[in-house]
Design a protein around this motif. Structure first.
Motif, mmCIF file in Angstrom:
data_model
loop_
_atom_site.group_PDB
_atom_site.id
_atom_site.type_symbol
_atom_site.label_atom_id
_atom_site.label_comp_id
_atom_site.label_asym_id
_atom_site.label_seq_id
_atom_site.Cartn_x
_atom_site.Cartn_y
_atom_site.Cartn_z
ATOM 1 N N LEU A 195 7.645 9.628 -11.179
ATOM 2 C CA LEU A 195 6.290 8.575 -11.298
ATOM 3 C C LEU A 195 6.320 7.898 -10.206
ATOM 4 O O LEU A 195 7.288 6.851 -9.703
ATOM 5 N N TYR A 196 5.331 7.623 -9.288
ATOM 6 C CA TYR A 196 5.195 6.833 -8.262
ATOM 7 C C TYR A 196 4.019 5.999 -8.468
ATOM 8 O O TYR A 196 3.154 6.482 -9.033
ATOM 9 N N GLU A 228 17.966 14.170 -1.688
ATOM 10 C CA GLU A 228 17.264 12.652 -1.606
ATOM 11 C C GLU A 228 15.822 12.722 -2.082
ATOM 12 O O GLU A 228 14.993 13.600 -1.612
ATOM 13 N N ILE A 229 15.466 11.864 -2.757
ATOM 14 C CA ILE A 229 14.239 11.661 -3.290
ATOM 15 C C ILE A 229 13.605 10.317 -2.913
ATOM 16 O O ILE A 229 14.264 9.370 -2.968
ATOM 17 N N PRO A 230 12.765 10.334 -2.191
ATOM 18 C CA PRO A 230 12.286 9.053 -1.191
ATOM 19 C C PRO A 230 11.864 8.059 -2.459
ATOM 20 O O PRO A 230 11.131 8.072 -3.086
ATOM 21 N N ASP A 274 0.770 -1.119 0.103
ATOM 22 C CA ASP A 274 -0.110 0.052 0.083
ATOM 23 C C ASP A 274 1.028 1.448 0.131
ATOM 24 O O ASP A 274 0.526 2.439 -0.068
ATOM 25 N N ASN A 275 2.219 1.189 0.099
ATOM 26 C CA ASN A 275 3.053 2.341 -0.064
ATOM 27 C C ASN A 275 3.047 2.985 -1.353
ATOM 28 O O ASN A 275 3.028 2.068 -2.361
ATOM 29 N N TRP A 276 3.428 4.028 -1.527
ATOM 30 C CA TRP A 276 3.931 4.764 -2.696
ATOM 31 C C TRP A 276 5.228 4.152 -3.173
ATOM 32 O O TRP A 276 6.207 4.987 -2.229
ATOM 33 N N CYS A 277 5.768 3.722 -4.251
ATOM 34 C CA CYS A 277 7.249 3.541 -4.550
ATOM 35 C C CYS A 277 7.473 4.348 -5.658
ATOM 36 O O CYS A 277 6.703 4.476 -6.754
#
Length: 314
Positions: free
Chosen positions: A111-112, A66-68, A19-22
């Motif tokens: 894009l996530y 830092e881009i998560p 359910d996380n945004w990757c």
């Protein structure tokens, strides 16, 4: 201009972080004369069960170090980013998805995706292209020159998900783009000098024949508007190459860091080999090592000691 991005891209969800945004990839932005950008692709989920898969475009300052790679679902701010557009939920049957946004100078766009937790969820995407709406002149110098340079393999291509657009290898070398800019500048200065000489009613000089023939061979018009557009396109390409070079260096440093697995030796039993803890997140490996030590320390015909001095703790 229309730019291929990837041919296929598939991701699987799991119970832990489905359910996380990757983060999928950075979207290549032209950064010159851009009005808007539209990403088009075909997508669907696993084809049955609950529907959970979604995608979104998130912007970050281009100077961000830092881009998560992963953002929790409850983090609507995307850890300092700005959500510029977002899809609905993917259907079971394949359909076309369009994501449109207006890029701002100084920002980069990523894009996530969210596949869906609980197990069994899949996000399928393919045939992705990027449409860029630009402010062009009446002769469409920018659009035509971009198409020529892209088809000739002059502009770098972004490799995403193991799929490369085109047949040539991607390189971040700046040698040839800078050479092309300098060729264009020489010809542009010559054309400007010709205009001055025409006003002064003096004989016109002839532009460098070999340089002119070089551009003419690739049907690039030899006029001031065309050369200015050419330089803008190549300069934007140089900036893209520099970004890709930085990304590769960062990925290489991350891989090197992951390969340096920390070890910690902890002796449990006098006279026996010490137990080696390998990377604290590798719980399965640690448990297997504990089971092996217990098996060697306490044979099947001997019960484990109740003495606290012999107990193991990790």
């Amino acid at each position: 201009p229309v730019r291929p991005v990837f041919s296929t891209y598939r991701r699987y969800g799991d119970e832990r972080n489905g359910d996380n945004w990757c983060r999928a990839f950075r979207i290549p932005v032209l950064n010159r004369r851009v009005h808007s950008m539209r990403m088009e692709l075909l997508w669907r989920d696993q084809g049955f069960g609950n529907r959970k898969s979604r995608v979104r475009v998130v912007s970050y300052p281009i100077a961000s170090s830092e881009i998560p790679d992963e953002v929790p679902p409850e983090d609507t701010a995307s850890q300092g980013g700005h959500i510029v557009c977002q899809s609905g939920i993917a259907e079971h049957e394949e359909e076309r998805l369009r994501l449109t946004f207006n890029p701002i100078e100084g920002d980069c766009y990523h894009l996530y995706y969210k596949v869906g937790g609980g197990g069994g969820h899949v996000l399928n995407m393919r045939d992705c292209v990027l449409h860029t709406v630009i402010f062009d002149d009446e002769h469409m110098n920018f659009s035509n020159n971009y198409r020529i340079l892209f088809e000739e393999g002059v502009l770098c291509r972004q490799v995403i998900g193991g799929n490369q657009s085109g047949n040539q290898e991607t390189t971040t070398s700046l040698f040839f783009p800078r050479m092309l800019i300098n060729v264009s500048r020489v010809l542009r200065r010559q054309l400007l000098q010709d205009e001055i000489e025409m006003i002064a009613d003096v004989p016109r000089s002839v532009p460098e024949d070999e340089l002119e023939a070089f551009l003419t061979e690739y049907t690039i018009p030899l006029n001031l508007g065309s050369l200015v557009a050419l330089e803008e396109i190549v300069q934007a390409d140089i900036e893209e190459r520099l970004i890709q070079r930085t990304e590769r260096q960062r990925e290489e440093a991350q891989r090197n860091e992951e390969e340096r697995t920390p070890t910690l030796q902890i002796p449990f039993f006098p006279g026996r080999e010490p137990f080696v803890v390998v990377d604290g997140v590798n719980h399965g490996m640690i448990q297997q090592a504990i089971d092996d030590i217990r098996a060697n320390a306490f044979p099947a015909d001997q019960p484990e000691s109740d003495n606290d001095e012999d107990d193991m703790s990790v």
